[in-house]
Design an enzyme around this catalytic site. Structure first.
Site, PDB file in Angstrom:
ATOM      1  N   LYS A  25       0.833  -1.202   0.000  1.00  0.00           N
ATOM      2  CA  LYS A  25       0.000   0.000   0.000  1.00  0.00           C
ATOM      3  C   LYS A  25       0.867   1.253   0.000  1.00  0.00           C
ATOM      4  O   LYS A  25       1.934   1.297   0.631  1.00  0.00           O
ATOM      5  CB  LYS A  25      -0.894   0.015   1.249  1.00  0.00           C
ATOM      6  CG  LYS A  25      -1.819  -1.191   1.390  1.00  0.00           C
ATOM      7  CD  LYS A  25      -2.839  -1.263   0.290  1.00  0.00           C
ATOM      8  CE  LYS A  25      -3.886  -2.337   0.568  1.00  0.00           C
ATOM      9  NZ  LYS A  25      -4.819  -2.522  -0.549  1.00  0.00           N
ATOM     10  N   HIS A  60      -9.382  -9.752  -8.195  1.00  0.00           N
ATOM     11  CA  HIS A  60      -9.147  -9.115  -6.895  1.00  0.00           C
ATOM     12  C   HIS A  60      -9.460 -10.085  -5.758  1.00  0.00           C
ATOM     13  O   HIS A  60     -10.588 -10.567  -5.633  1.00  0.00           O
ATOM     14  CB  HIS A  60     -10.033  -7.872  -6.780  1.00  0.00           C
ATOM     15  CG  HIS A  60      -9.928  -7.156  -5.475  1.00  0.00           C
ATOM     16  ND1 HIS A  60     -10.981  -7.059  -4.587  1.00  0.00           N
ATOM     17  CD2 HIS A  60      -8.890  -6.509  -4.887  1.00  0.00           C
ATOM     18  CE1 HIS A  60     -10.599  -6.365  -3.529  1.00  0.00           C
ATOM     19  NE2 HIS A  60      -9.344  -6.026  -3.674  1.00  0.00           N
TER      20      HIS A  60
HETATM   21 MG    MG Z   1      -6.463  -2.856  -4.166  1.00  0.00          MG
END
Ligand code: MG
Length: 382
Positions: free
Chosen positions: A184, A315
């Site tokens: 992230k 995903h």
């Molecule tokens: Mg993502």
């Protein structure tokens, strides 16, 4: 990619062949499941939620699916299923591809995507599961297996990790042998993002691909500035740099950077993906099989992407995404968030339908989706 290709495999199809044998839907039940996270996804995200959906048919075969609502919406999704969807689907033919557009039109007043499609996915998955059970075939076999394995990449929900914990995670991935990892970004201070990406690149070395995920946290000027600073670390892609439905913004960003843009975990239905692909908003699409509305629209999206030579990277949910990836026309990779698999969370009653061995998922060929949930989580919560 190291996938083993099946040269003569049948093409995956979105027609639910064999549905006539199931007859009509005779009942729909739901059950809320909560799983404590082994590694919290944030200081305020310590557990995940899903809603199991069981559909019975006049053939006597029962199918089991689920709506995945990790942090938001489980109560609303279950209410939509029990209060509105059940009344509409009981008596309808148990054919997922035929039911999907009818149910979507019925629910459209409540929204074309989001809670609506997440709830629909539970029914769609249950019907595909029933088809597999009826045919004594795994979902991969039902759709047409094209390969025996699909590569996994290491993914971390780690924006809140201190940098030492982030480096330790990157080292675990490197030790496992992943050929790609993802972290992230999007911290308030860009210099901190640069330090963290640099540290991970240093840990995994130059030969492991590195993707970054901003989770929609940037605006266009911020994204341009951040990607200019982070691109020197050789990025496989930047994921959700902007608000997911800002297609014009993504197109403008894409015109001004060289890093591929990945988008799709927060897009719903084939229609939004068509806009994103046709509109030149992204280089890679990442449909979440639950959020798009189930296997039926997932297959449509994969087919659309393939006709545009746009790679599909499903995903999350490797237990299901992995099985679908085995049938996709184009080889891909499946995302495995560290210690967040259903087996690791202790919510599976039986063996997972896939096994994660190093960087590979291997189909075990259980009938249907092969996912049976426990009454309550049985895993440890370290
Ligand atoms: Mg993502």
């Amino acid at each position: 990619m190291t996938d083993t290709q099946h040269r003569s495999a049948p093409a995956a199809t979105i027609s639910s062949t064999g549905a006539d044998a199931l007859g009509v839907i005779t009942g729909l039940q739901t059950r809320a499941i909560t799983a404590p996270l082994v590694r919290p996804w944030g200081h305020d995200v310590t557990e995940l939620h899903l809603v199991e959906v069981t559909v019975s048919t006049s053939s006597g075969i029962t199918g089991r699916g689920f709506s995945w609502t990790p942090t938001i919406g489980a109560t609303a999704v279950e209410a939509l299923l029990t209060a509105d969807i059940a009344a509409f689907v009981v008596g309808a033919p148990a054919d997922p591809a035929a039911l999907w557009p009818r149910l979507w039109a019925h629910l459209h007043e409540a929204g074309s995507g989001g809670i609506t499609t997440i709830a629909m996915a539970g029914v769609d998955l249950a019907l595909w599961d029933a088809l597999g059970v009826a045919a004594d075939s795994s979902i991969t076999e039902l759709l047409g297996s094209r390969r025996d394995t699909v590569e996994v990449y290491g993914s971390g929900v780690n924006r809140h990790y201190p940098i030492d914990d982030l480096i330790a995670q990157a080292q675990r991935w490197a030790d496992t042998g992943y050929r790609m990892v993802k972290i992230k970004v999007g911290l308030p201070d860009l210099a901190e993002d640069v330090d963290r990406v640099a540290a991970v690149r240093d840990t995994i070395g130059p030969d492991v691909a590195l993707a970054i995920d901003a989770n929609q946290l940037w605006d266009l000027p911020t994204a341009r500035r951040a990607i200019a600073a982070l691109a020197p670390f050789d990025l496989r892609w930047i994921e959700e740099p902007l608000r997911a439905d800002d297609l014009a913004g993504h197109r403008a960003l894409r015109d001004s950077i060289d890093v591929p843009i990945a988008l799709g975990e927060n897009l719903h239905t084939i229609y939004r993906f068509r806009e994103a692909i046709d509109g030149g908003a992204c280089d890679i699409v990442q449909p979440n099989v639950i959020r798009v509305g189930g296997i039926t629209p997932f297959l449509q999206i994969a087919e659309l992407a393939d006709t545009h030579d746009t790679p599909v990277f499903p995903h999350l949910l490797p237990e299901l995404s992995g099985q679908l990836a085995l049938s996709l026309a184009r080889s891909t990779m499946v995302e495995d968030v560290e210690d967040a698999g259903m087996d690791r969370l202790g919510i599976l009653a039986g063996p997972p339908p896939i096994s994660v061995e190093g960087r590979l998922l291997v189909s075990r060929g259980l009938p249907g989706l092969g996912l049976t949930f426990t009454a309550s989580p049985k895993g440890s919560n370290e």
